[in-house]
Scaffold this motif. Sequence first.
Motif, short mmCIF file in Angstrom:
data_model
loop_
_atom_site.label_atom_id
_atom_site.label_comp_id
_atom_site.label_asym_id
_atom_site.label_seq_id
_atom_site.Cartn_x
_atom_site.Cartn_y
_atom_site.Cartn_z
N SER A 130 23.34 -34.45 -18.65
CA SER A 130 23.41 -34.41 -17.19
C SER A 130 22.07 -34.73 -16.54
O SER A 130 21.91 -34.60 -15.34
CB SER A 130 23.94 -33.05 -16.71
N GLN A 155 22.91 -39.25 -13.78
CA GLN A 155 24.12 -39.19 -12.96
C GLN A 155 24.55 -40.60 -12.56
O GLN A 155 23.72 -41.50 -12.48
CB GLN A 155 23.87 -38.34 -11.71
N HIS A 204 32.15 -38.21 -15.72
CA HIS A 204 32.19 -38.15 -14.27
C HIS A 204 31.19 -39.11 -13.64
O HIS A 204 30.04 -39.17 -14.03
CB HIS A 204 31.94 -36.75 -13.72
N ASP A 254 30.44 -40.35 -9.35
CA ASP A 254 30.92 -40.28 -7.98
C ASP A 254 31.24 -41.69 -7.53
O ASP A 254 30.41 -42.59 -7.63
CB ASP A 254 29.85 -39.65 -7.07
N ARG A 271 30.77 -35.26 -5.32
CA ARG A 271 30.00 -34.01 -5.37
C ARG A 271 29.02 -33.94 -4.20
O ARG A 271 28.76 -34.93 -3.52
CB ARG A 271 29.26 -33.93 -6.70
N LEU A 314 25.91 -33.80 -4.31
CA LEU A 314 24.81 -34.74 -4.56
C LEU A 314 25.02 -36.01 -3.76
O LEU A 314 24.12 -36.50 -3.07
CB LEU A 314 24.76 -35.07 -6.06
N LEU A 352 23.16 -27.67 -17.25
CA LEU A 352 22.05 -27.76 -16.30
C LEU A 352 20.91 -28.57 -16.91
O LEU A 352 20.55 -28.38 -18.07
CB LEU A 352 21.58 -26.35 -15.93
N LEU A 361 25.98 -30.39 -8.41
CA LEU A 361 26.67 -31.13 -9.46
C LEU A 361 28.00 -30.53 -9.92
O LEU A 361 28.71 -31.16 -10.70
CB LEU A 361 25.74 -31.27 -10.69
N HIS A 366 33.18 -30.17 -6.53
CA HIS A 366 33.77 -31.47 -6.26
C HIS A 366 34.68 -31.38 -5.03
O HIS A 366 35.55 -30.51 -4.98
CB HIS A 366 34.63 -31.93 -7.44
#
Lengths: 286, 133
Positions: free
Chosen positions: A106, A109, A133, A135, B2, B4, B36, B97, B100
């Motif tokens: 992670s 992103q 995932h 976005d 998200r 972000l 994390l 993160l 959603h």
Amino acid sequence: MSAGDSAAVSAVEGKLAELSTSCDLRTLPRRGKPASARTLNTAQIPLVASHPEVYEPCDDSFALVDALLSDKAQLLALQPSLCLEVGCGSGYVITSLAIMLRQLGSGTQYLATDINQHAVETTQGTLGAHGIHADVIATDIVSGLEKRLAGMVDVVVVNPPYVPTPEEEIGIKGIAASWAGGLNGRQVIDRILPAVRELLSEKGCLYMIALEDNDPLGICHLMNEKGFASRVLLKRCTEEESLYVLKFWQDAAVSTNASQSGKSPGSDSSWLSPFRSFWHKNGSSS
Amino acid sequence: MRLLTHNFLASNVRGVSTGYPLALEVAKSSIKEVELNADFLRGILPKLDWRALVAAASAAGFPDLLAAEQPQEAELFADGAADAEGSAIRRLHHALLEIHVDEGALVCPDSGRSFPILKGVPNMLLHEDEVRH
Ligand SMILES: C[S@@+](CC[C@H](N)C(=O)[O-])C[C@H]1O[C@@H](n2cnc3c(N)ncnc32)[C@H](O)[C@@H]1O
């Protein structure tokens, strides 16, 4: 319409006919066969979602993913925080990128955009099927992101609509947006490049597909004037088209050269030499 | 989408000067846990608009998740903070993160234009007369 126009149109129609033989979106067997080296490190073709109005992974998609794979060590070394795909279509490329950089976890992103609403949904499906995932945003290129995301993106990948078409075909919704590139196939590309330059971080790289017809050397030249070095990562010729995967990154030396000379660098400038040797090595091989 | 991404999206409608931050309306949201990564958070922190993040977390149903003012780096990245339940860094990670927004809208603060979020995807596409030239 003048005689010249109709000649241009029939040339375009010829091009489209060629495109549909090399990569038919409607009638031919739809799934390309990935090379074996690709399968473990990329999205799995049977898991890629599809929709009649969305571009399916084709020769160009595979060329881009193969080029990314060939550059995987550099991508990992870059430790990108943010990666972006413009024009994600089926989601095959962004999903593959996330899979090949999986070990960054992670710390990295992913964002993806497409102007086609069916494409963004299809991309969601492909990502989800691989447990990845990103976005996803339905937008024109990166509209809405340009201010706040300026200078922040470390990796951008683009397989743009690059087929030379009449200008009027630009802006047609649905699957036509996946290929219609306007004059010399450059109309959308030439809007993508400045937008991407703004988003790239100092260490950022752009990987982009271009066709011989798009004048890849000219694209490199143009990027060079803006301070970007370039390299041809891969060239692939099918019977119908020659595809290039170009890589761009900011290079202080390149920008001082370009600004000091007060003109664009000549064809024997050093920035061009990797490109040229590639050209000579591979240009006439097929 | 998200939070972000919400933090980096602005309204792109013609005639709007800042168009930021977009007001978040949430009809449906979900939580997906991810590991994390302190380095990611350290890198993104200077670029974050903290107020926008606080407002977005609140809109998503977490009004008390984040402090009103951005915590000091020393607190966020203190030894062991990443493993401590309820620490500032864990809350930041969760907000950015793990939340959603699946269905909802983003509303331009200047023009009131609403951008729908459908199946997790914000739609920033404009009509011809809304595009900047
Ligand atoms: C050649 S397809 C590539 C799809 C996918 N990335 C792949 O490699 O298989 C080009 C994609 O760009 C999208 N596109 C075209 N114009 C665009 C624009 N102005 N903004 C965002 N996406 C665009 C198309 O909808 C299409 O999905």
